[in-house]
Design a protein around this motif. Structure first.
Motif, PDB file in Angstrom:
ATOM      1  N   LEU A  91       5.583  17.488  -2.364  1.00 46.73           N
ATOM      2  CA  LEU A  91       6.208  16.537  -3.302  1.00 46.73           C
ATOM      3  C   LEU A  91       7.491  15.948  -2.735  1.00 46.73           C
ATOM      4  O   LEU A  91       8.394  16.501  -2.313  1.00 46.73           O
ATOM      5  N   ASP A  92       7.699  14.490  -2.713  1.00 50.25           N
ATOM      6  CA  ASP A  92       8.657  13.746  -2.438  1.00 50.25           C
ATOM      7  C   ASP A  92       9.713  13.324  -3.435  1.00 50.25           C
ATOM      8  O   ASP A  92       9.356  12.452  -4.378  1.00 50.25           O
ATOM      9  N   VAL A  93      10.499  14.061  -3.797  1.00 49.77           N
ATOM     10  CA  VAL A  93      11.419  14.032  -5.012  1.00 49.77           C
ATOM     11  C   VAL A  93      12.341  12.659  -4.806  1.00 49.77           C
ATOM     12  O   VAL A  93      13.183  12.729  -3.741  1.00 49.77           O
ATOM     13  N   GLY A  94      12.485  11.793  -5.718  1.00 54.07           N
ATOM     14  CA  GLY A  94      13.184  10.512  -5.464  1.00 54.07           C
ATOM     15  C   GLY A  94      12.478   9.958  -4.280  1.00 54.07           C
ATOM     16  O   GLY A  94      13.468   9.225  -3.510  1.00 54.07           O
ATOM     17  N   GLY A  95      11.273   9.740  -4.380  1.00 54.59           N
ATOM     18  CA  GLY A  95      10.386   9.287  -2.925  1.00 54.59           C
ATOM     19  C   GLY A  95      10.525   7.740  -3.008  1.00 54.59           C
ATOM     20  O   GLY A  95      10.110   7.064  -2.010  1.00 54.59           O
ATOM     21  N   ALA A  96      11.261   6.978  -3.834  1.00 58.78           N
ATOM     22  CA  ALA A  96      11.577   5.519  -3.633  1.00 58.78           C
ATOM     23  C   ALA A  96      10.069   5.012  -3.747  1.00 58.78           C
ATOM     24  O   ALA A  96       9.387   5.102  -4.335  1.00 58.78           O
ATOM     25  N   ASP A  97       9.850   4.002  -2.725  1.00 57.61           N
ATOM     26  CA  ASP A  97       8.581   3.288  -2.428  1.00 57.61           C
ATOM     27  C   ASP A  97       7.476   3.988  -1.732  1.00 57.61           C
ATOM     28  O   ASP A  97       6.493   3.491  -1.303  1.00 57.61           O
TER      29      ASP A  97
END
Length: 357
Positions: free
Chosen positions: A194-200
């Motif tokens: 899970l990439d939190v604040g993963g932008a694009d």
């Protein structure tokens, strides 16, 4: 008193040189020379082959005198950002190796997004650093507004063009780091990320391109979702990367074996940092990990100049937010319950700080 002062001045060691002070004090000159080159896509044009100054003038539509265009280009040469054969009218200019790799928009390694945002937004806001230090308040679009340090994001997410510029900036500043990270860290140890604040979704893309087993979720505010979906589709990874929208501080997060954050923790005050670290700890399984990819400041706070300057940029942007040391990270993660930490050096001033549950 004047005589005494003059006498002291005559004893100044001859080895002292003011050039370093002047270099820093007038550093905005060199900064604007580079930022203008990025804005005008100079390095992208030169990636196709060397050009004369007149050829560059024509391609970029420059109306300045030949002499001033020579000055600009030769300043870039002196800074090591361009290479040159010949002189003045006979000169041919080409990219230096690093600018060709990092500042050609047609390459996946392009990191110029952050420089574009620096030119278009941050440059003018940094003029108010003094006000930020006096007041502790943001100096960006939210300056003087009652909404406080998140006003910038409120305005940003209402304008897709500016939002895309911000996403490009976030991807740009981390592009080289992400490429290194996926070769240094085995993400296949985990089934899900899970990439939190993963932008694009750029980190998830890099992870999936390098590690064939893992499934990823990139998580950011809802207006970012279409931008991430477009980027992921470009790499035919829509079946392996899910895009989820929400507020990671308020909403429940999807569970995963490893949770990553690229330049997220540094945008918060200490209390919020600790709360988010604990929130991640609670959702991770035993053996899971939290990874923060940041400009981790050295514990003695003497070496990582970029990290310290980035922390001041957080004052400009968010008021009470700051960058941090590995000792800080260890303190917050230990308080949350994590068992051990490690630091993975990446490109330049950046590291991945990892906490294992």
């Amino acid at each position: 008193m004047l005589a005494e002062s003059t006498a002291k001045q005559t004893n100044v060691p001859v080895t002292l040189d003011p050039s370093r002070i002047m270099q820093f004090g007038m550093g905005f000159w060199a900064s604007k020379v580079l930022l203008t080159a990025v804005k005008l896509n100079l390095f992208t044009h030169l990636a196709s082959g060397a050009l004369s100054a007149k050829g560059i003038k024509e391609k970029l539509g420059l109306g300045a005198s030949d002499r001033h265009v020579y000055d600009w280009l030769d300043a870039l040469v002196s800074l090591g950002l361009l290479e040159r054969k010949g002189l003045l009218d006979e000169a041919l200019y080409s990219n230096a190796e690093d600018t060709d790799f990092f500042l050609d928009k047609n390459k996946r390694s392009y990191t110029g997004g952050i420089l574009e945002m620096a030119n278009n937004r941050l440059y003018k806001f940094w003029n108010d650093l003094e006000d930020g230090l006096r007041t502790g308040q943001p100096q960006n679009e939210g300056k003087g507004k009652p909404q406080g340090n998140m006003e910038f994001f409120t305005e940003l997410y209402q304008n897709e063009e500016r939002l895309q510029e911000f996403m490009d900036a976030m991807s740009g500043i981390q592009a080289g780091n992400f490429m290194l990270l996926v070769n240094k860290f085995d993400f296949n140890t985990y089934d899900t990320m899970l990439d939190v604040g993963g932008a694009d979704g750029w980190l998830s893309v890099q992870v999936c391109l390098r590690h064939p087993s893992i499934q990823c979720t990139t998580y950011d505010l809802p207006p970012v979702k279409p931008l991430a979906e477009r980027k992921i589709a470009q790499f035919s990874l829509s079946n392996r990367i899910r895009v989820a929208g929400g507020d990671f501080l308020k909403d429940e997060l999807p569970k995963a074996g490893i949770v990553t954050m690229g330049n997220i923790l540094h945008g918060m005050n200490e209390e919020t940092k600790a709360q988010l670290v604990k929130k991640v700890y609670d959702l991770l399984p035993e053996g899971g990990a939290l990874m923060a990819i940041e400009n981790i400041i050295d514990d003695e706070r003497r070496q990582n100049t970029f990290g310290l300057l980035m922390s001041l940029n957080m004052l400009i942007e968010n008021g009470d937010a700051f960058d941090y040391t590995m000792a800080d990270f260890e303190r917050w993660t230990k308080a949350a319950g994590f068992k051990r930490t490690e630091r993975i050096p990446l490109a330049g001033p950046t590291s991945a700080a990892v906490a294992h549950k």
